[in-house]
Design an enzyme around this catalytic site. Structure first.
Site, PDB file in Angstrom:
ATOM      1  N   VAL A 131       1.096  -1.085   0.080  1.00 35.63           N
ATOM      2  CA  VAL A 131      -0.174   0.158   0.306  1.00 35.63           C
ATOM      3  C   VAL A 131       1.192   1.522   0.003  1.00 35.63           C
ATOM      4  O   VAL A 131       0.469   2.122  -0.844  1.00 35.63           O
ATOM      5  CB  VAL A 131      -1.241   0.259   1.353  1.00 35.63           C
ATOM      6  CG1 VAL A 131      -1.942   0.893   1.400  1.00 35.63           C
ATOM      7  CG2 VAL A 131      -1.818  -1.227   1.094  1.00 35.63           C
ATOM      8  N   ASP A 132       1.883   1.030   0.773  1.00 30.02           N
ATOM      9  CA  ASP A 132       2.802   2.275   0.769  1.00 30.02           C
ATOM     10  C   ASP A 132       3.307   2.910  -0.245  1.00 30.02           C
ATOM     11  O   ASP A 132       3.357   3.226  -1.475  1.00 30.02           O
ATOM     12  CB  ASP A 132       3.837   2.335   2.176  1.00 30.02           C
ATOM     13  CG  ASP A 132       3.052   2.378   3.289  1.00 30.02           C
ATOM     14  OD1 ASP A 132       2.239   3.104   3.927  1.00 30.02           O
ATOM     15  OD2 ASP A 132       4.502   2.368   3.709  1.00 30.02           O
ATOM     16  N   TYR A 133       3.932   1.213  -0.847  1.00 29.49           N
ATOM     17  CA  TYR A 133       5.250   1.269  -2.751  1.00 29.49           C
ATOM     18  C   TYR A 133       3.844   2.240  -3.273  1.00 29.49           C
ATOM     19  O   TYR A 133       4.082   2.776  -4.400  1.00 29.49           O
ATOM     20  CB  TYR A 133       6.075   0.235  -2.547  1.00 29.49           C
ATOM     21  CG  TYR A 133       6.306   0.447  -1.637  1.00 29.49           C
ATOM     22  CD1 TYR A 133       6.874   0.951  -0.967  1.00 29.49           C
ATOM     23  CD2 TYR A 133       6.571  -1.818  -1.437  1.00 29.49           C
ATOM     24  CE1 TYR A 133       7.857   0.291   0.417  1.00 29.49           C
ATOM     25  CE2 TYR A 133       7.838  -1.999  -0.543  1.00 29.49           C
ATOM     26  CZ  TYR A 133       8.204  -0.697   0.172  1.00 29.49           C
ATOM     27  OH  TYR A 133       9.202  -1.327   1.344  1.00 29.49           O
TER      28      TYR A 133
END
Length: 410
Positions: free
Chosen positions: A171-173
């Site tokens: 999700v971060d990436y």
């Protein structure tokens, strides 16, 4: 004559930290954009500088992975002198990029409404956990939380096991990539129209958006997604992990021709002629039986033995590598996916390259910056700040409590 890198005419002020924000901007830096990290001297800069286990004296290998090809400027944005310098930099930049809690950009006055009087074309891109609006906008958002909240964990892991997160902070990436795309798009529009904008990007929106066809199936037919045995695809059979005599292999028959090739490569065992397995719909309806036969068959040889048969037959397949194995995979080497920079503390630092391609990939990578390494140089180049002016700003607290900041004009 060598062409300049694609984004060499783009300048971004990055009020970023840790993973998601820096991951988005490092791809822009690799493409030639000037990424000026604005770091808080009072907190030791980007928190990623202090992330264990490989952290030393305000730098870490974690930080190196997300910040190559960038420059670092220390500014205390809560101090009037620091804010003054920041606003001068806004005048000569294309974008202000941040990854802070959704309500923080307004408090810090780094939205378009706050900065447009300085530069009407400025783009203000905020990547937050939940966005600037909605009931969760003031909540902190992290990858693990979003994988749970957006339903990802409910479809990851074994059916009889607990909900499971991805082994990587996806999700971060992906949120970082979405923010980078949003920002570049808005910069393009600002140059065309002469007017900037806000980009309100969130990890939550990204995570929900990536539900794609599972969401469509549920919203339109009531399909209830769940965890599948051995990471099986929810509709394609076979398309999953299989245990072999010594390890694991992934086999994916996304088309009928691949099924035909698979059973031929297996030696066309008697069960392969069963009409229940002859079509995609039949294999889906009778998946337990079909997969049971395959699992028993694939246990008879090692992964290497199966790959030596399946790959020449044109069956989509791959070994389940460890990360060390993936990094020395011959295709990794052939694609130039490991790059090296030189660091005064860590020596030669090897890391993975950006997968973004726009022409020939960059080859001359530079290490991540030391905290505040380029403060004097950036102010001198972009604002014409003299040594005397710099020392005056330092004495006023622009660069934090160290009021004797050295003038190092690189």
């Amino acid at each position: 004559m060598t062409r300049p890198l694609p984004l060499s005419d783009v300048r971004v002020l990055a009020v970023e930290q840790y993973g998601a924000g820096p991951f988005g901007s490092v791809h822009l830096a690799d493409l030639g954009a000037e990424i000026v990290k604005i770091e808080d001297p009072g907190t030791g800069g980007d928190v990623g500088r202090h992330t264990p286990p490989y952290a030393e004296d305000g730098d870490s290998l974690f930080f190196e992975a997300f910040n190559r090809n960038k420059r670092s400027v220390v500014l205390d944005l809560t101090d009037p002198a620091g804010r003054e310098v920041f606003e001068e930099l806004v005048k000569v930049s294309d974008a202000v990029y941040s990854n802070l809690r959704g309500d923080v950009p307004a408090k810090m006055r780094i939205r378009y409404e706050d900065l447009k009087h300085l530069n009407p074309k400025i783009v203000c891109c905020s990547l937050s956990g939940y966005g600037m609006t909605g009931p969760r906008s003031a909540q902190p958002g992290y990858d693990y939380l979003l994988q749970g909240l957006a339903g990802w964990m409910s479809v990851t892991g074994e059916p009889d096991g607990p909900p499971t997160k991805s082994g990587l902070s996806m999700v971060d990436y992906t949120g970082g990539i979405v923010a980078a795309l949003s920002m570049v798009t808005a910069i393009h529009a600002a140059r065309r129209d002469g007017v900037g904008t806000d980009c309100d990007v969130s990890l939550y929106d990204t995570a929900v958006g990536m539900l794609t066809y599972l969401a469509t199936w549920h919203l339109n037919r009531g399909f209830e997604p769940g965890r599948t045995h051995h990471s099986a695809h929810p509709s394609l059979v076979p398309f999953q992990n299989f245990e072999t005599a010594d390890s694991w292999v992934v086999i994916g028959c996304a088309k009928q021709k691949f099924w035909d090739r698979l059973v031929t490569a297996l030696g066309s065992p008697a069960w392969a002629a069963d009409e229940r397995f002859s079509t995609p719909a039949g294999r889906y309806a009778n998946s337990a039986e079909c997969l049971g036969h395959l699992e028993k068959e694939l246990l008879t040889r090692t992964t290497a033995e199966w790959l030596s048969v399946l790959e020449p037959a044109g069956v989509p397949c791959a070994p389940i590598n460890t990360i060390p194995q993936a990094l020395v995979e011959e295709h990794t080497v052939a694609r130039g996916l490991v790059v090296t920079t030189e660091h005064p503390r860590f020596g030669s630092v090897h890391q993975v390259a950006s997968p973004v391609r726009a022409g020939e990939p960059r080859t001359d990578h530079h290490r991540a910056p030391l905290l505040g390494e380029h403060t004097a140089a950036v102010l001198g180049e972009l604002l014409g700040t003299s040594e005397a002016d710099y020392q005056a700003l330092a004495s006023r607290g622009a660069f934090g409590t160290d009021r004797s900041a050295p003038w190092i004009s690189h």
